[in-house]
Design a protein around this motif. Structure first.
Motif, PDB file in Angstrom:
ATOM      1  N   LEU A  58       0.856  -1.220   0.008  1.00 20.21           N
ATOM      2  CA  LEU A  58       0.133  -0.110  -0.057  1.00 20.21           C
ATOM      3  C   LEU A  58       0.878   1.394   0.011  1.00 20.21           C
ATOM      4  O   LEU A  58       0.417   2.285  -0.119  1.00 20.21           O
ATOM      5  N   THR A  59       2.185   1.100   0.245  1.00 16.73           N
ATOM      6  CA  THR A  59       3.106   2.305   0.119  1.00 16.73           C
ATOM      7  C   THR A  59       4.370   1.775  -0.596  1.00 16.73           C
ATOM      8  O   THR A  59       5.471   1.806  -0.145  1.00 16.73           O
ATOM      9  N   PRO A  60       3.878   1.683  -2.068  1.00 18.35           N
ATOM     10  CA  PRO A  60       4.990   1.236  -3.011  1.00 18.35           C
ATOM     11  C   PRO A  60       6.245   2.348  -3.374  1.00 18.35           C
ATOM     12  O   PRO A  60       5.508   3.742  -3.198  1.00 18.35           O
ATOM     13  N   THR A  61       7.054   2.182  -3.714  1.00 18.33           N
ATOM     14  CA  THR A  61       8.027   2.934  -4.344  1.00 18.33           C
ATOM     15  C   THR A  61       8.144   2.700  -5.857  1.00 18.33           C
ATOM     16  O   THR A  61       8.235   1.243  -6.192  1.00 18.33           O
ATOM     17  N   ILE A  62       7.485   3.574  -6.725  1.00 17.58           N
ATOM     18  CA  ILE A  62       7.036   3.039  -7.905  1.00 17.58           C
ATOM     19  C   ILE A  62       8.371   3.466  -8.867  1.00 17.58           C
ATOM     20  O   ILE A  62       8.979   4.505  -8.882  1.00 17.58           O
ATOM     21  N   THR A  63       9.255   2.675  -9.806  1.00 19.99           N
ATOM     22  CA  THR A  63      10.226   2.990 -10.381  1.00 19.99           C
ATOM     23  C   THR A  63       9.919   2.496 -11.842  1.00 19.99           C
ATOM     24  O   THR A  63       9.477   1.537 -12.233  1.00 19.99           O
ATOM     25  N   ILE A  64      10.242   3.778 -12.684  1.00 21.33           N
ATOM     26  CA  ILE A  64       9.988   3.365 -14.098  1.00 21.33           C
ATOM     27  C   ILE A  64      11.289   3.651 -14.869  1.00 21.33           C
ATOM     28  O   ILE A  64      11.884   4.458 -14.670  1.00 21.33           O
ATOM     29  N   ILE A  65      11.874   2.571 -15.458  1.00 18.33           N
ATOM     30  CA  ILE A  65      13.088   2.699 -16.156  1.00 18.33           C
ATOM     31  C   ILE A  65      12.511   2.851 -17.726  1.00 18.33           C
ATOM     32  O   ILE A  65      11.874   2.256 -18.465  1.00 18.33           O
ATOM     33  N   MET A  66      13.136   4.060 -18.317  1.00 17.39           N
ATOM     34  CA  MET A  66      12.998   4.663 -19.746  1.00 17.39           C
ATOM     35  C   MET A  66      14.106   4.193 -20.548  1.00 17.39           C
ATOM     36  O   MET A  66      15.044   3.682 -20.116  1.00 17.39           O
ATOM     37  N   THR A  67      13.778   3.856 -21.931  1.00 22.49           N
ATOM     38  CA  THR A  67      14.868   3.410 -22.778  1.00 22.49           C
ATOM     39  C   THR A  67      16.007   4.460 -23.140  1.00 22.49           C
ATOM     40  O   THR A  67      16.727   4.373 -23.836  1.00 22.49           O
ATOM     41  N   PRO A  72      13.911  16.125 -17.182  1.00 24.11           N
ATOM     42  CA  PRO A  72      13.382  16.144 -15.870  1.00 24.11           C
ATOM     43  C   PRO A  72      12.244  17.186 -16.093  1.00 24.11           C
ATOM     44  O   PRO A  72      11.067  17.000 -15.448  1.00 24.11           O
ATOM     45  N   THR A  73      12.528  18.392 -16.779  1.00 22.91           N
ATOM     46  CA  THR A  73      11.228  19.185 -16.582  1.00 22.91           C
ATOM     47  C   THR A  73       9.957  18.820 -17.516  1.00 22.91           C
ATOM     48  O   THR A  73       8.884  19.582 -17.124  1.00 22.91           O
ATOM     49  N   SER A  74      10.105  17.932 -18.150  1.00 23.05           N
ATOM     50  CA  SER A  74       9.085  17.257 -18.924  1.00 23.05           C
ATOM     51  C   SER A  74       7.961  16.427 -18.201  1.00 23.05           C
ATOM     52  O   SER A  74       7.012  16.287 -18.606  1.00 23.05           O
ATOM     53  N   LEU A  75       8.336  16.123 -16.993  1.00 18.39           N
ATOM     54  CA  LEU A  75       7.716  15.219 -16.171  1.00 18.39           C
ATOM     55  C   LEU A  75       6.551  16.010 -15.154  1.00 18.39           C
ATOM     56  O   LEU A  75       5.593  15.397 -14.988  1.00 18.39           O
ATOM     57  N   ASN A  76       6.870  17.448 -15.272  1.00 22.49           N
ATOM     58  CA  ASN A  76       6.050  18.040 -14.420  1.00 22.49           C
ATOM     59  C   ASN A  76       4.532  17.812 -14.399  1.00 22.49           C
ATOM     60  O   ASN A  76       3.851  17.811 -13.412  1.00 22.49           O
ATOM     61  N   THR A  77       3.682  17.980 -15.390  1.00 20.72           N
ATOM     62  CA  THR A  77       2.392  17.784 -15.621  1.00 20.72           C
ATOM     63  C   THR A  77       2.219  16.557 -16.345  1.00 20.72           C
ATOM     64  O   THR A  77       1.078  16.117 -16.912  1.00 20.72           O
ATOM     65  N   ASN A  78       3.070  15.623 -16.527  1.00 17.61           N
ATOM     66  CA  ASN A  78       2.806  14.533 -17.616  1.00 17.61           C
ATOM     67  C   ASN A  78       2.777  13.065 -17.173  1.00 17.61           C
ATOM     68  O   ASN A  78       2.914  11.960 -17.727  1.00 17.61           O
ATOM     69  N   ILE A  79       2.331  12.873 -15.721  1.00 21.35           N
ATOM     70  CA  ILE A  79       2.329  11.644 -15.103  1.00 21.35           C
ATOM     71  C   ILE A  79       1.026  11.717 -14.309  1.00 21.35           C
ATOM     72  O   ILE A  79       0.830  12.570 -13.458  1.00 21.35           O
ATOM     73  N   THR A  80       0.326  10.723 -14.592  1.00 19.66           N
ATOM     74  CA  THR A  80      -1.069  10.586 -13.807  1.00 19.66           C
ATOM     75  C   THR A  80      -1.193   9.278 -13.325  1.00 19.66           C
ATOM     76  O   THR A  80      -0.780   8.381 -13.523  1.00 19.66           O
ATOM     77  N   CYS A  81      -2.075   9.228 -12.284  1.00 19.51           N
ATOM     78  CA  CYS A  81      -2.503   8.034 -11.620  1.00 19.51           C
ATOM     79  C   CYS A  81      -3.997   7.784 -11.259  1.00 19.51           C
ATOM     80  O   CYS A  81      -4.674   9.005 -10.967  1.00 19.51           O
ATOM     81  N   SER A  82      -4.519   6.770 -11.815  1.00 17.87           N
ATOM     82  CA  SER A  82      -5.921   6.576 -11.873  1.00 17.87           C
ATOM     83  C   SER A  82      -6.368   5.159 -11.360  1.00 17.87           C
ATOM     84  O   SER A  82      -5.594   4.254 -11.585  1.00 17.87           O
ATOM     85  N   GLY A  90       8.631  12.643  -6.250  1.00 15.60           N
ATOM     86  CA  GLY A  90       9.515  12.059  -6.637  1.00 15.60           C
ATOM     87  C   GLY A  90      10.165  12.853  -7.821  1.00 15.60           C
ATOM     88  O   GLY A  90       9.937  14.166  -8.017  1.00 15.60           O
ATOM     89  N   GLY A  91      11.032  12.142  -8.686  1.00 15.75           N
ATOM     90  CA  GLY A  91      11.752  12.773  -9.731  1.00 15.75           C
ATOM     91  C   GLY A  91      12.491  11.847 -10.613  1.00 15.75           C
ATOM     92  O   GLY A  91      11.987  10.402 -10.676  1.00 15.75           O
ATOM     93  N   SER A  92      13.348  12.296 -11.297  1.00 13.70           N
ATOM     94  CA  SER A  92      14.059  11.488 -12.382  1.00 13.70           C
ATOM     95  C   SER A  92      15.445  11.604 -12.259  1.00 13.70           C
ATOM     96  O   SER A  92      15.954  12.422 -11.698  1.00 13.70           O
ATOM     97  N   SER A  93      16.390  10.511 -12.633  1.00 13.34           N
ATOM     98  CA  SER A  93      17.722  10.578 -12.773  1.00 13.34           C
ATOM     99  C   SER A  93      18.305   9.994 -13.928  1.00 13.34           C
ATOM    100  O   SER A  93      17.738   8.574 -13.923  1.00 13.34           O
ATOM    101  N   ASN A  94      18.742  10.111 -14.887  1.00 14.88           N
ATOM    102  CA  ASN A  94      18.906   9.664 -16.053  1.00 14.88           C
ATOM    103  C   ASN A  94      17.919   9.083 -16.734  1.00 14.88           C
ATOM    104  O   ASN A  94      17.141   9.619 -17.181  1.00 14.88           O
ATOM    105  N   ARG A  95      17.722   7.603 -16.721  1.00 15.34           N
ATOM    106  CA  ARG A  95      16.732   6.861 -17.336  1.00 15.34           C
ATOM    107  C   ARG A  95      15.713   6.413 -16.282  1.00 15.34           C
ATOM    108  O   ARG A  95      14.627   5.793 -16.795  1.00 15.34           O
ATOM    109  N   THR A  96      15.689   6.866 -15.270  1.00 12.37           N
ATOM    110  CA  THR A  96      14.884   6.317 -13.919  1.00 12.37           C
ATOM    111  C   THR A  96      14.068   7.181 -13.554  1.00 12.37           C
ATOM    112  O   THR A  96      14.489   8.332 -13.050  1.00 12.37           O
ATOM    113  N   ILE A  97      12.804   6.946 -13.505  1.00 17.21           N
ATOM    114  CA  ILE A  97      11.706   7.758 -12.783  1.00 17.21           C
ATOM    115  C   ILE A  97      11.229   7.121 -11.469  1.00 17.21           C
ATOM    116  O   ILE A  97      10.911   5.840 -11.588  1.00 17.21           O
TER     117      ILE A  97
END
Length: 138
Positions: A58-67, A72-82, A90-97
């Motif tokens: 119920l308290t996960p750390t969600i990790t997304i690896i991109m190709t 980083p500035t493109s994440l501001n309003t571009n991630i949603t949860c439903s 959170g945020g991003s570092s290199n390929r990881t969100i």
């Protein structure tokens, strides 16, 4: 015998000294960014929890690896949860969100994380389409 070795040595050394130093070319400047990308496409490589995972904390750390590395500035309003998740930090570092809910998720609910089409890689590529993955909590 020694005379031949000295002559050969002088020839080899003088040959290296006479080799011109390479200079950058326009082709190298244009091709280098293409060579250093990890992929020619920009999408999700993997996620934790994995798409379709069940029994997620119920308290996960969600990790997304991109190709590719993320702008980083493109994440501001571009991630949603439903359905509606608690605020994600959170945020991003290199390929990881990395995202963490600010409070516990609800038990037995399937949540969908969507990355919007305007998320951009550092190489200037966009996702182009909304990309999602889902998981179900305990």
């Amino acid at each position: 015998m020694w005379k031949r070795i000295r002559i050969l040595f002088v020839f080899v050394v003088s040959t290296f000294h006479c080799v011109p130093e390479p200079s950058p070319s326009l082709l190298g400047i244009l091709i280098l960014p293409l060579v250093t990308q990890t992929s020619s496409i920009f999408t999700i490589e993997s996620s934790t929890p994995a798409n379709g995972a069940t029994g997620v904390s119920l308290t996960p750390t969600i990790t997304i690896i991109m190709t590719q590395a993320i702008e980083p500035t493109s994440l501001n309003t571009n991630i949603t949860c439903s359905p509606s998740c608690p605020s994600l930090t959170g945020g991003s570092s290199n390929r990881t969100i990395t995202l963490t809910p600010t409070s516990a998720l609800t038990s037995g609910i399937t949540y969908t994380i969507t990355l919007g089409q305007n998320i951009q890689s550092t190489f200037g590529l966009f996702l182009g389409t909304n990309t999602s993955f889902s998981f179900t909590t305990l």
